[in-house]
Motif scaffolding. Structure first.
Motif, PDB file in Angstrom:
ATOM      1  N   GLN A 173      28.534  67.875  47.767  1.00 53.26           N
ATOM      2  CA  GLN A 173      26.992  67.773  48.016  1.00 53.26           C
ATOM      3  C   GLN A 173      26.480  68.936  46.895  1.00 53.26           C
ATOM      4  N   GLY A 174      26.968  68.852  45.741  1.00 56.50           N
ATOM      5  CA  GLY A 174      26.321  69.756  44.563  1.00 56.50           C
ATOM      6  C   GLY A 174      27.072  71.047  44.696  1.00 56.50           C
ATOM      7  N   GLU A 175      27.646  71.662  45.821  1.00 51.58           N
ATOM      8  CA  GLU A 175      28.310  72.737  45.918  1.00 51.58           C
ATOM      9  C   GLU A 175      29.908  72.798  45.386  1.00 51.58           C
ATOM     10  N   VAL A 176      30.207  74.167  44.880  1.00 57.15           N
ATOM     11  CA  VAL A 176      31.583  74.333  44.498  1.00 57.15           C
ATOM     12  C   VAL A 176      32.160  75.229  45.310  1.00 57.15           C
ATOM     13  N   LEU A 177      33.056  74.676  46.333  1.00 56.43           N
ATOM     14  CA  LEU A 177      33.471  75.589  47.498  1.00 56.43           C
ATOM     15  C   LEU A 177      34.989  76.217  46.858  1.00 56.43           C
TER      16      LEU A 177
END
Length: 100
Positions: free
Chosen positions: A11-15
């Motif tokens: 969802q648009g995050e880079v974890l």
């Protein structure tokens, strides 16, 4: 000294999840705290700790477990040493970057 690194795009995050090689699969407990270094979460590519920096640049959320991972993040200015949680002596840090 190597670390496991796994990168998630959600969802648009880079974890970025990273742990010292020897900690993978172990569980640490101290009082009410429990830290599980689960393979399904952390086990990705096995790399040298020095490679963590370029991944931290792109990450918006980070989970770090182990001396090498956390020390590298402190050295690069991503983590305040006074904010590191230790469970059975194992350092753990989380980062959430706010992007405006």
């Amino acid at each position: 000294m190597r670390i496991y690194v796994k990168v998630y795009h959600v969802q648009g995050e880079v974890l970025v999840a990273a742990c010292d090689e020897e900690l993978l699969g172990k569980t640490f407990r101290e009082g009410e705290l429990k830290l599980e270094v689960k393979e399904r979460f952390y086990k990705g590519e096995l790399v040298e700790a020095d490679e963590l920096g370029k991944l931290l640049e792109k990450a918006t959320i980070v989970n770090l477990t182990g001396e090498r991972c956390v020390d590298k993040a402190i050295e690069l200015g991503y983590v305040d040493a006074d904010r590191v949680l230790r469970i059975q002596g194992v350092p753990h840090a989380q980062i959430a970057k706010m992007i405006w």
